[in-house]
Design a protein around this motif. Structure first.
Motif, PDB file in Angstrom:
ATOM      1  N   MET A   1      31.235 -30.578  30.396  1.00  0.00           N
ATOM      2  CA  MET A   1      32.038 -29.506  30.979  1.00  0.00           C
ATOM      3  C   MET A   1      32.777 -30.050  32.205  1.00  0.00           C
ATOM      4  O   MET A   1      32.164 -30.641  33.086  1.00  0.00           O
ATOM      5  N   GLU A   2      34.112 -29.837  32.213  1.00  0.00           N
ATOM      6  CA  GLU A   2      34.916 -30.401  33.286  1.00  0.00           C
ATOM      7  C   GLU A   2      35.911 -29.371  33.808  1.00  0.00           C
ATOM      8  O   GLU A   2      36.441 -28.563  33.041  1.00  0.00           O
ATOM      9  N   ILE A   3      36.163 -29.412  35.118  1.00  0.00           N
ATOM     10  CA  ILE A   3      37.251 -28.625  35.677  1.00  0.00           C
ATOM     11  C   ILE A   3      38.558 -29.140  35.073  1.00  0.00           C
ATOM     12  O   ILE A   3      38.708 -30.337  34.832  1.00  0.00           O
ATOM     13  N   LEU A   4      39.478 -28.228  34.822  1.00  0.00           N
ATOM     14  CA  LEU A   4      40.784 -28.462  34.199  1.00  0.00           C
ATOM     15  C   LEU A   4      40.722 -28.493  32.685  1.00  0.00           C
ATOM     16  O   LEU A   4      41.749 -28.660  32.024  1.00  0.00           O
ATOM     17  N   LYS A   5      39.520 -28.294  32.110  1.00  0.00           N
ATOM     18  CA  LYS A   5      39.383 -28.136  30.657  1.00  0.00           C
ATOM     19  C   LYS A   5      38.822 -26.740  30.386  1.00  0.00           C
ATOM     20  O   LYS A   5      37.796 -26.364  30.954  1.00  0.00           O
ATOM     21  N   PRO A   6      39.489 -25.944  29.523  1.00  0.00           N
ATOM     22  CA  PRO A   6      39.088 -24.539  29.352  1.00  0.00           C
ATOM     23  C   PRO A   6      37.712 -24.386  28.714  1.00  0.00           C
ATOM     24  O   PRO A   6      37.258 -25.238  27.961  1.00  0.00           O
ATOM     25  N   ILE A   7      37.065 -23.287  29.080  1.00  0.00           N
ATOM     26  CA  ILE A   7      35.730 -22.936  28.589  1.00  0.00           C
ATOM     27  C   ILE A   7      35.845 -21.611  27.847  1.00  0.00           C
ATOM     28  O   ILE A   7      36.566 -20.710  28.287  1.00  0.00           O
ATOM     29  N   GLU A   8      35.151 -21.473  26.739  1.00  0.00           N
ATOM     30  CA  GLU A   8      35.145 -20.179  26.032  1.00  0.00           C
ATOM     31  C   GLU A   8      34.692 -19.085  26.993  1.00  0.00           C
ATOM     32  O   GLU A   8      33.638 -19.210  27.628  1.00  0.00           O
ATOM     33  N   PRO A   9      35.460 -17.996  27.127  1.00  0.00           N
ATOM     34  CA  PRO A   9      35.051 -16.934  28.059  1.00  0.00           C
ATOM     35  C   PRO A   9      33.882 -16.121  27.512  1.00  0.00           C
ATOM     36  O   PRO A   9      33.728 -15.967  26.298  1.00  0.00           O
ATOM     37  N   MET A  10      33.056 -15.613  28.411  1.00  0.00           N
ATOM     38  CA  MET A  10      32.035 -14.650  28.016  1.00  0.00           C
ATOM     39  C   MET A  10      32.737 -13.321  27.757  1.00  0.00           C
ATOM     40  O   MET A  10      33.687 -12.953  28.457  1.00  0.00           O
ATOM     41  N   LEU A  11      32.294 -12.602  26.732  1.00  0.00           N
ATOM     42  CA  LEU A  11      33.026 -11.432  26.273  1.00  0.00           C
ATOM     43  C   LEU A  11      32.227 -10.144  26.462  1.00  0.00           C
ATOM     44  O   LEU A  11      30.998 -10.138  26.330  1.00  0.00           O
ATOM     45  N   ALA A  12      32.945  -9.081  26.755  1.00  0.00           N
ATOM     46  CA  ALA A  12      32.340  -7.745  26.813  1.00  0.00           C
ATOM     47  C   ALA A  12      32.610  -7.031  25.494  1.00  0.00           C
ATOM     48  O   ALA A  12      33.670  -7.199  24.888  1.00  0.00           O
ATOM     49  N   VAL A  13      31.651  -6.242  25.049  1.00  0.00           N
ATOM     50  CA  VAL A  13      31.815  -5.462  23.821  1.00  0.00           C
ATOM     51  C   VAL A  13      31.954  -3.991  24.191  1.00  0.00           C
ATOM     52  O   VAL A  13      31.510  -3.553  25.260  1.00  0.00           O
ATOM     53  N   TYR A  14      32.587  -3.229  23.297  1.00  0.00           N
ATOM     54  CA  TYR A  14      32.808  -1.815  23.580  1.00  0.00           C
ATOM     55  C   TYR A  14      31.512  -1.019  23.485  1.00  0.00           C
ATOM     56  O   TYR A  14      30.698  -1.217  22.580  1.00  0.00           O
ATOM     57  N   ALA A  15      31.350  -0.107  24.420  1.00  0.00           N
ATOM     58  CA  ALA A  15      30.252   0.852  24.385  1.00  0.00           C
ATOM     59  C   ALA A  15      30.868   2.235  24.208  1.00  0.00           C
ATOM     60  O   ALA A  15      31.827   2.586  24.899  1.00  0.00           O
ATOM     61  N   ALA A  16      30.362   3.010  23.271  1.00  0.00           N
ATOM     62  CA  ALA A  16      30.923   4.330  23.010  1.00  0.00           C
ATOM     63  C   ALA A  16      29.811   5.250  22.512  1.00  0.00           C
ATOM     64  O   ALA A  16      28.703   4.814  22.222  1.00  0.00           O
ATOM     65  N   GLY A  17      30.133   6.514  22.406  1.00  0.00           N
ATOM     66  CA  GLY A  17      29.162   7.479  21.915  1.00  0.00           C
ATOM     67  C   GLY A  17      28.838   8.546  22.945  1.00  0.00           C
ATOM     68  O   GLY A  17      29.182   8.431  24.122  1.00  0.00           O
ATOM     69  N   ASP A  18      28.168   9.590  22.486  1.00  0.00           N
ATOM     70  CA  ASP A  18      27.856  10.721  23.359  1.00  0.00           C
ATOM     71  C   ASP A  18      26.941  10.343  24.514  1.00  0.00           C
ATOM     72  O   ASP A  18      26.986  10.949  25.582  1.00  0.00           O
ATOM     73  N   ASP A  19      26.085   9.339  24.310  1.00  0.00           N
ATOM     74  CA  ASP A  19      25.121   8.943  25.343  1.00  0.00           C
ATOM     75  C   ASP A  19      25.462   7.582  25.939  1.00  0.00           C
ATOM     76  O   ASP A  19      24.578   6.830  26.347  1.00  0.00           O
ATOM     77  N   VAL A  20      26.753   7.258  25.990  1.00  0.00           N
ATOM     78  CA  VAL A  20      27.159   5.907  26.386  1.00  0.00           C
ATOM     79  C   VAL A  20      26.647   5.533  27.770  1.00  0.00           C
ATOM     80  O   VAL A  20      26.165   4.407  27.980  1.00  0.00           O
ATOM     81  N   TYR A  21      26.667   6.449  28.737  1.00  0.00           N
ATOM     82  CA  TYR A  21      26.254   6.107  30.098  1.00  0.00           C
ATOM     83  C   TYR A  21      24.757   5.854  30.165  1.00  0.00           C
ATOM     84  O   TYR A  21      24.290   4.910  30.800  1.00  0.00           O
ATOM     85  N   ARG A  22      23.997   6.703  29.463  1.00  0.00           N
ATOM     86  CA  ARG A  22      22.550   6.527  29.416  1.00  0.00           C
ATOM     87  C   ARG A  22      22.201   5.228  28.683  1.00  0.00           C
ATOM     88  O   ARG A  22      21.289   4.486  29.085  1.00  0.00           O
ATOM     89  N   ASP A  23      22.951   4.947  27.605  1.00  0.00           N
ATOM     90  CA  ASP A  23      22.693   3.731  26.824  1.00  0.00           C
ATOM     91  C   ASP A  23      22.927   2.477  27.668  1.00  0.00           C
ATOM     92  O   ASP A  23      22.143   1.524  27.601  1.00  0.00           O
ATOM     93  N   VAL A  24      23.998   2.469  28.437  1.00  0.00           N
ATOM     94  CA  VAL A  24      24.316   1.298  29.261  1.00  0.00           C
ATOM     95  C   VAL A  24      23.211   1.056  30.287  1.00  0.00           C
ATOM     96  O   VAL A  24      22.727  -0.077  30.454  1.00  0.00           O
ATOM     97  N   ILE A  25      22.778   2.115  30.970  1.00  0.00           N
ATOM     98  CA  ILE A  25      21.721   1.965  31.979  1.00  0.00           C
ATOM     99  C   ILE A  25      20.435   1.464  31.329  1.00  0.00           C
ATOM    100  O   ILE A  25      19.742   0.576  31.860  1.00  0.00           O
TER     101      ILE A  25
END
Length: 359
Positions: A1-25
């Motif tokens: 791993m070197e500076i100036l060479k790109p790294i695969e980014p860490m990704l966020a996934v979608y959270a949805a649904g009626d209880d989304v806030y409770r699910d995330v916590i």
């Protein structure tokens, strides 16, 4: 791993649904680091000595020369690799500022500077430090990496906003306050999460505001003999026709099985005369089967926002431009509505103008 060479980014996934806030916590063991989701272009910024490079999410190099207002702030940074967002302001209007600049990258620099609108200054909002002052931080938990992120305080490069939230009620209140101010939403991160390149395990979760729109199923795409996607459209009462607006995944919550029952025996090979396609639609955009709109089903879809420009849909088509939905998903089936009671092209136009602050 070197500076100036790109790294695969860490990704966020979608959270949805009626209880989304409770699910995330719950998924984050009682506490989440909720970060403001900026509506811009994600970049990975690398600096080593006086050499600076930036890479897009797809790891292509981004031409930093088209952002002259960022140069001094970038040169003030130590050697580093930063995960960040090019930001042009609040909400979708800010996204449009970044997009218009970014799409000019293929012009020669002199021609670009003559044509580009540089009056709207861009900023960089940093949400993670991958390397700081030459030290790699990937194996540190988010809370430790954040200490390095918060050491950045340049004129046009600053940390993204973050809150530690320990209740579903608090998370919901924060989300509603932010989207009420025309922000895009939140990215909720597990405080103990390491930075794992390419990871999309749910350590990072996106919560966004989605606009509901009622659309008619105009066609279906099949996979292994079952419905996999839907071609959906709006009603145009002036022309008494149906115009395509979006394509959505039909399998969410198993709704494709219910749709198969509702649409049984209604598939036709030829496009009904009341369905209008865009001349930009290619063969790969066409469904395997069409459905006569007045015999079809209305579904509610939600979208992050509405786009107006050249695309493969026909909703409101005028002088080569039409409406389409950005990041749309199937929410529910509306058996209580007839096709002509679906959202109209005028409804979509109104939502677009409201989104852009034009009304």
């Amino acid at each position: 791993m070197e500076i100036l060479k790109p790294i695969e980014p860490m990704l966020a996934v979608y959270a949805a649904g009626d209880d989304v806030y409770r699910d995330v916590i719950a998924l984050h063991s009682g506490v989440t680091c909720a970060e403001l989701k900026y509506d811009g272009y994600r970049i990975q910024l690398h600096k080593k000595g006086s050499i600076v490079k930036a890479f897009t999410r797809s790891l292509n190099e981004a031409p930093l020369g088209i952002y002259p207002e960022l140069s001094a702030s970038i040169q003030s940074l130590p050697d580093c690799v930063l995960d960040c967002e090019l930001n042009g302001g609040i909400g979708h209007s800010g996204f449009r500022v970044v997009k218009n600049r970014f799409r000019s990258k293929e012009q020669g620099m002199e021609a670009y500077r003559k044509k580009a609108d540089l009056s709207r200054k861009l900023e960089i909002r940093v949400f993670d430090a991958i390397n700081f002052a030459g030290a790699w931080l990937l194996d540190m938990p988010l809370t430790e990496r954040r200490r390095y992120t918060e050491r950045i305080n340049e004129k046009r490069i600053k940390p993204g906003r973050q809150w530690r939230i320990s209740s579903a009620e608090g998370l919901e209140a924060l989300f509603n306050r932010l989207v009420g101010g025309k922000n895009e939403g939140l990215v909720c991160k597990n405080p103990s999460s390491l930075y794992i390149p390419g990871d999309e395990s749910g350590e990072w979760l996106k919560i966004k505001k989605f606009e509901p729109i009622d659309v008619v199923v105009l066609g279906v795409y099949m996979s292994n003999g079952v419905i996999s996607q839907l071609l959906c459209g709006t009603y145009n009462p002036a022309r008494k026709c149906f115009e395509t607006l979006t394509k959505v995944n039909a399998k969410r919550k198993g709704m494709n099985r219910q749709l198969e029952e509702l649409l049984k025996g209604k598939y036709v090979a030829e496009k009904p005369s009341s369905v209008v396609l865009s001349p930009c639609a290619g063969d790969e955009d066409l469904p395997q089967f069409y459905i006569e709109p007045n015999s079809s089903v209305v579904v509610e879809v939600k979208a992050m926002n509405i786009h107006y420009g050249k695309n493969r849909y026909s909703c409101g088509l005028d002088s080569g431009k039409s409406y389409s939905l950005r990041i749309a998903w199937l929410n529910e089936i509306r058996e209580d509505k007839a096709a002509v009671q679906a959202s109209t092209v005028n409804d979509v136009e109104y939502l677009y103008k409201a989104q852009e602050g034009l009304i």
